[in-house]
Motif scaffolding. Structure first.
Motif, PDB file in Angstrom:
ATOM      1  N   LYS A  78       0.833  -1.207   0.000  1.00 10.12           N
ATOM      2  CA  LYS A  78       0.000   0.000   0.000  1.00 10.12           C
ATOM      3  C   LYS A  78       0.868   1.256   0.000  1.00 10.12           C
ATOM      4  O   LYS A  78       0.595   2.223  -0.699  1.00 10.12           O
ATOM      5  N   GLN A  79       1.931   1.221   0.777  1.00  8.81           N
ATOM      6  CA  GLN A  79       2.857   2.364   0.819  1.00  8.81           C
ATOM      7  C   GLN A  79       3.518   2.569  -0.535  1.00  8.81           C
ATOM      8  O   GLN A  79       3.619   3.688  -1.024  1.00  8.81           O
ATOM      9  N   ALA A  80       3.966   1.506  -1.170  1.00 12.18           N
ATOM     10  CA  ALA A  80       4.610   1.595  -2.480  1.00 12.18           C
ATOM     11  C   ALA A  80       3.634   2.109  -3.540  1.00 12.18           C
ATOM     12  O   ALA A  80       4.008   2.893  -4.414  1.00 12.18           O
ATOM     13  N   GLU A  81       2.369   1.682  -3.449  1.00 10.84           N
ATOM     14  CA  GLU A  81       1.351   2.173  -4.379  1.00 10.84           C
ATOM     15  C   GLU A  81       1.111   3.670  -4.179  1.00 10.84           C
ATOM     16  O   GLU A  81       0.912   4.410  -5.133  1.00 10.84           O
ATOM     17  N   GLY A  82       1.152   4.109  -2.935  1.00 13.24           N
ATOM     18  CA  GLY A  82       0.992   5.544  -2.627  1.00 13.24           C
ATOM     19  C   GLY A  82       2.124   6.368  -3.211  1.00 13.24           C
ATOM     20  O   GLY A  82       1.904   7.447  -3.771  1.00 13.24           O
ATOM     21  N   VAL A  83       3.334   5.867  -3.078  1.00 14.07           N
ATOM     22  CA  VAL A  83       4.500   6.560  -3.635  1.00 14.07           C
ATOM     23  C   VAL A  83       4.394   6.621  -5.160  1.00 14.07           C
ATOM     24  O   VAL A  83       4.658   7.652  -5.776  1.00 14.07           O
ATOM     25  N   SER A  84       3.964   5.520  -5.765  1.00 12.95           N
ATOM     26  CA  SER A  84       3.799   5.469  -7.217  1.00 12.95           C
ATOM     27  C   SER A  84       2.721   6.454  -7.678  1.00 12.95           C
ATOM     28  O   SER A  84       2.896   7.160  -8.669  1.00 12.95           O
TER      29      SER A  84
END
Length: 148
Positions: free
Chosen positions: A86-92
């Motif tokens: 979820k964090q990586a998707e937010g950064v993306s």
């Protein structure tokens, strides 16, 4: 206190309200054409720098967005923790939001530089800055054409 502009032939007064000689005012008036040339060249450098910087930002944000998307795909394939994913998707997503804004700013900078080139064509057409600006405009236009 009466004070007139640089390019005005009306008498100019100093702080003691004494008229400044007309010859000094005349000399300043004719130096005004050089001043206009310097200002046009300075504006050309500023607008060219803005376009160059914004172009680099767009390329950087696009690469970052692509890199973050690949990272998310890899994490999904590896079965990463849901919170990390979820964090990586937010950064993306955040990197992806920067692309349209930067593209809009690039289009605006391109329009500003093109307008400046058209306005000051005669004053600065023989300068290196003018040639560099024309090359950059052609490069950015080609970049937009390739992405369309």
């Amino acid at each position: 206190t009466k004070r007139s502009g640089i390019c005005n032939f009306q008498p100019t007064y100093n702080l003691r309200h004494e008229p400044i000689l007309a010859t000094a005012n005349y000399k300043v008036h004719h130096q005004g054409t050089q001043h206009v040339h310097k200002m046009a060249t300075k504006q050309l450098k500023i607008k060219t720098g803005t376009l160059t910087r914004t172009k680099k930002e767009l390329v950087m944000y696009e690469k970052e967005h692509e890199r973050e998307q690949e990272k998310v795909k890899k994490m999904m394939a590896d079965g990463a923790d849901a919170a990390d994913l979820k964090q990586a998707e937010g950064v993306s997503a955040e990197a992806g939001m920067m692309v349209p804004d930067t593209k809009r700013r690039l289009e605006k900078a391109l329009q500003d530089l093109q307008a400046l080139l058209e306005e000051n064509d005669e004053e600065v057409k023989d300068t290196e800055e003018f040639k560099a600006a024309q090359e950059l405009v052609a490069e950015v236009e080609a970049m937009f054409a390739a992405r369309s």
